[in-house]
Design an enzyme around this catalytic site. Structure first.
Site, PDB file in Angstrom:
ATOM      1  N   ASP A   1       0.814  -1.202  -0.049  1.00 53.48           N
ATOM      2  CA  ASP A   1       0.069   0.087  -0.003  1.00 53.48           C
ATOM      3  C   ASP A   1       1.073   1.402   0.085  1.00 53.48           C
ATOM      4  O   ASP A   1       1.825   1.285   0.335  1.00 53.48           O
ATOM      5  CB  ASP A   1      -1.002  -0.061   1.149  1.00 53.48           C
ATOM      6  CG  ASP A   1      -2.001   0.960   1.252  1.00 53.48           C
ATOM      7  OD1 ASP A   1      -2.240   1.305  -0.097  1.00 53.48           O
ATOM      8  OD2 ASP A   1      -2.726   1.172   2.312  1.00 53.48           O
TER       9      ASP A   1
ATOM     10  N   ARG B   1      -9.078  16.203   1.413  1.00 54.15           N
ATOM     11  CA  ARG B   1      -9.459  15.460   2.458  1.00 54.15           C
ATOM     12  C   ARG B   1     -10.953  15.713   2.878  1.00 54.15           C
ATOM     13  O   ARG B   1     -11.503  15.302   3.619  1.00 54.15           O
ATOM     14  CB  ARG B   1      -8.753  15.847   3.881  1.00 54.15           C
ATOM     15  CG  ARG B   1      -7.103  15.876   3.848  1.00 54.15           C
ATOM     16  CD  ARG B   1      -6.826  14.360   3.562  1.00 54.15           C
ATOM     17  NE  ARG B   1      -6.561  14.063   2.143  1.00 54.15           N
ATOM     18  CZ  ARG B   1      -6.605  12.896   1.558  1.00 54.15           C
ATOM     19  NH1 ARG B   1      -6.860  11.963   2.246  1.00 54.15           N
ATOM     20  NH2 ARG B   1      -6.123  12.782   0.254  1.00 54.15           N
TER      21      ARG B   1
END
Length: 594
Positions: free
Chosen positions: A217, A551
């Protein structure tokens, strides 16, 4: 089992053997895809879980991936007799070195030194050699040693001048001190593993055979050492699946190199590349604005991020008079959003920017949650107790012993020095209680400022330790903890239950909020003035801005004072709603700055 995946996610999950790069745009469900891929290997391709190595960058992400995978397996009534390794690079390295520490003159009971421990070792080396700390700053030496290990540098490669030779003197002295203390530092958990693989082919072959499937990841964040660890392990079977987004590579200061991501197809010529471009997180306006910004970067894998979410509000850009009027504006808005039950993230480029915000929050009498402050395991009372545990586990650990000697009265110290080594086979909780009683530590803590918080921290550590039967496992768990893994005490949870979240943009990566405020979007702050001299540094700052913007789920606020950031001009006017006395392109703003 995998019906909730979109077509591109299914393509990534259902691919057969061989190398694969998953280019996952912000909010595109990369964790879901990677988790489903891991579950698919076990449930449909019949890969033994023990043959799978899944690497993430935080313990929190690893735990989330584990829980999702096991839920899929349980929901489908599949029995497995082993577990995949799911954890961070450092936890994998620590696990491997427990078995192979003898190659480096250490035992399986080694200590893991954090940054503070390493600095103590270096300071001692400088002092023992009667050197001037102004000429040889320990913090600078520490960073250079970390760079050597992170970049796998060799002595013969960089001994070009007197300064290099001096550096290698410190490096060699530091390495000897670690060996004497039966310790590895944080960088060793990767560097030593790579050296082991490079120098002992039989060890490499053993782990290549064990881990026939490797999933990585956040591949855009790997540094040189991590890159080689993965490349060596996967070189035989080539079953490597890397997931990431070069547009979110923001850790160059930790020596990460996003070119490893861009060069994946060069390293693995037969690689399949899958683009995940549907964003599930943000409104269309936010996606369009952030995509327009990041397109300015030259070095990238271009992607067409899109969403079927609502248009949402334009990006709000606010001009303020100074950092305090900015903070007052942000806090007043937070009050409104938190009353509505919205989650709020307040992001900034540097930790120092939290000062004005914290002051205004206090004036409003409003709770807030500050990330990146002193972490749980950096607090004095916790470090004292952990030093006792480490010395009990590893009697060669002189750094821990010196801390106890410095922070305890002579009598308790001498008793502990003799008694702790006899406690090492007991449960961690029992050893903590032995330390507290023998050192009369709680009575000493009660003399300290904020003693109630300190006692609460100790109770929390005792509670956490009670979940472990093995001291080595407990010490490794807390040594590898990151700031975002830290669980607040009940006292702090109560205090911050309804608070806003303040953190640097670097810490916000991987998180999301309904409402995001990015403060101090000033030229010289974001982008930081240190980035002005090199285009590659400016591109990293632009990626940082992109991470901050993505975000946000519903609304995004960008505020500035003094000179507005160049990044604000890289977003089309039709995608923002500007509030200020002068237009953004007012030339008078730049006269004094230029």
């Amino acid at each position: 089992m995998f019906s909730d995946l979109n077509e591109k996610q299914k393509e990534a999950v259902f691919t057969g053997d061989g190398p694969m790069l998953i280019v996952a745009g912000a909010g595109s469900g990369k964790t879901k895809t990677l988790t489903s891929r891991l579950a698919y290997l076990i449930t449909k391709m019949n890969v033994l879980p023990s043959n799978i190595l899944a690497i993430t960058f935080t313990n929190k992400a690893a735990e989330e991936m584990k829980s999702r995978v096991f839920k899929i397996i349980k929901d489908n009534n599949i029995e497995i007799d082993s577990e995949p390794f799911v954890g961070t690079f450092h936890s994998f390295g620590a696990s491997l070195l427990r078995k192979e520490a003898g190659f480096f003159g250490r035992s399986a009971g080694y200590s893991i030194y954090d940054s503070d421990d390493s600095l103590r070792v270096i300071k001692k080396i400088v002092k023992e050699n009667n050197l001037d700390t102004k000429k040889y700053p320990p913090a600078k030496i520490q960073k250079q040693i970390s760079r050597i290990k992170s970049e796998l540098s060799l002595k013969q490669e960089i001994q070009k001048n007197e300064e290099d030779r001096e550096m290698w003197f410190f490096f060699d002295s530091y390495e000897k001190a670690l060996e004497k203390n039966n310790a590895f530092d944080f960088d060793d958990l990767l560097e030593k593993v790579v050296r082991l693989f490079q120098q002992h082919s039989e060890i490499l072959e053993k782990y290549q055979k064990k881990y026939s499937r490797i999933l990585i990841d956040e591949y855009q964040d790997v540094n040189t050492t991590q890159y080689w660890l993965v490349k060596l392990l996967a070189s035989k079977h080539q079953n490597i699946n890397a997931v990431g987004d070069d547009a979110q590579s923001i850790y160059a200061f930790r020596f990460s190199d996003f070119r490893n991501f861009l060069n994946f197809e060069r390293d693995w010529p037969n690689a399949k590349v899958v683009f995940l471009e549907q964003n599930y997180r943000s409104s269309k306006k936010i996606i369009e604005a952030s995509s327009e910004l990041i397109l300015r970067n030259i070095n990238q894998k271009q992607k067409n991020l899109w969403t079927s979410n609502d248009d949402g509000a334009p990006v709000h850009v606010y001009e303020q008079d100074n950092e305090f009027t900015e903070a007052d504006f942000v806090v007043s808005k937070c009050v409104e959003y938190i009353k509505k039950g919205e989650s709020v993230g307040i992001l900034y480029r540097t930790n120092a920017q939290s000062r004005a915000l914290e002051q205004i929050f206090l004036e409003y009498g409003m709770d807030y949650n500050l990330f990146g402050a002193l972490s749980f395991y950096e607090r004095k009372e916790i470090k004292d107790i952990v030093s006792a545990l480490r010395y009990s586990y590893n009697p060669k650990d002189e750094v821990s012993l010196e801390r106890l000697k410095k922070n305890l009265y002579k009598g308790p110290y001498l008793i502990l020095k003799e008694g702790l080594s006899l406690q090492s086979q007991k449960f961690p909780k029992d050893i903590i209680e032995y330390f507290l009683k023998t050192a009369d530590y709680l009575n000493e803590v009660k003399k300290e400022p904020n003693f109630l918080d300190r006692l609460e921290n100790i109770k929390e550590l005792i509670y956490f330790s009670s979940q472990f039967n093995n001291l080595g496992e407990f010490l490794e768990k807390i040594s590898l903890a990151s700031p975002l893994d830290y669980k607040q005490t009940k006292r702090e949870q109560k205090k911050h239950l309804s608070g806003a979240n303040l953190m640097t943009i670097h810490l916000a990566k991987g998180l999301e909020f309904d409402i995001v405020f990015v403060v101090g979007v000033n030229e010289g702050i974001l982008p930081h003035e240190r980035s002005f001299s090199k285009e590659e540094n400016l591109e990293e700052e632009r990626r940082l801005m992109y991470v901050a913007m993505t975000r946000a789920r519903k609304e995004l606020y960008l505020s500035f004072w003094q000179v507005p950031s160049r990044f604000l001009y890289e977003i089309s006017a039709d995608k923002v709603e500007f509030f200020g006395e002068r237009s953004l392109d007012d030339e008078e703003r730049y006269i004094e700055y230029d």
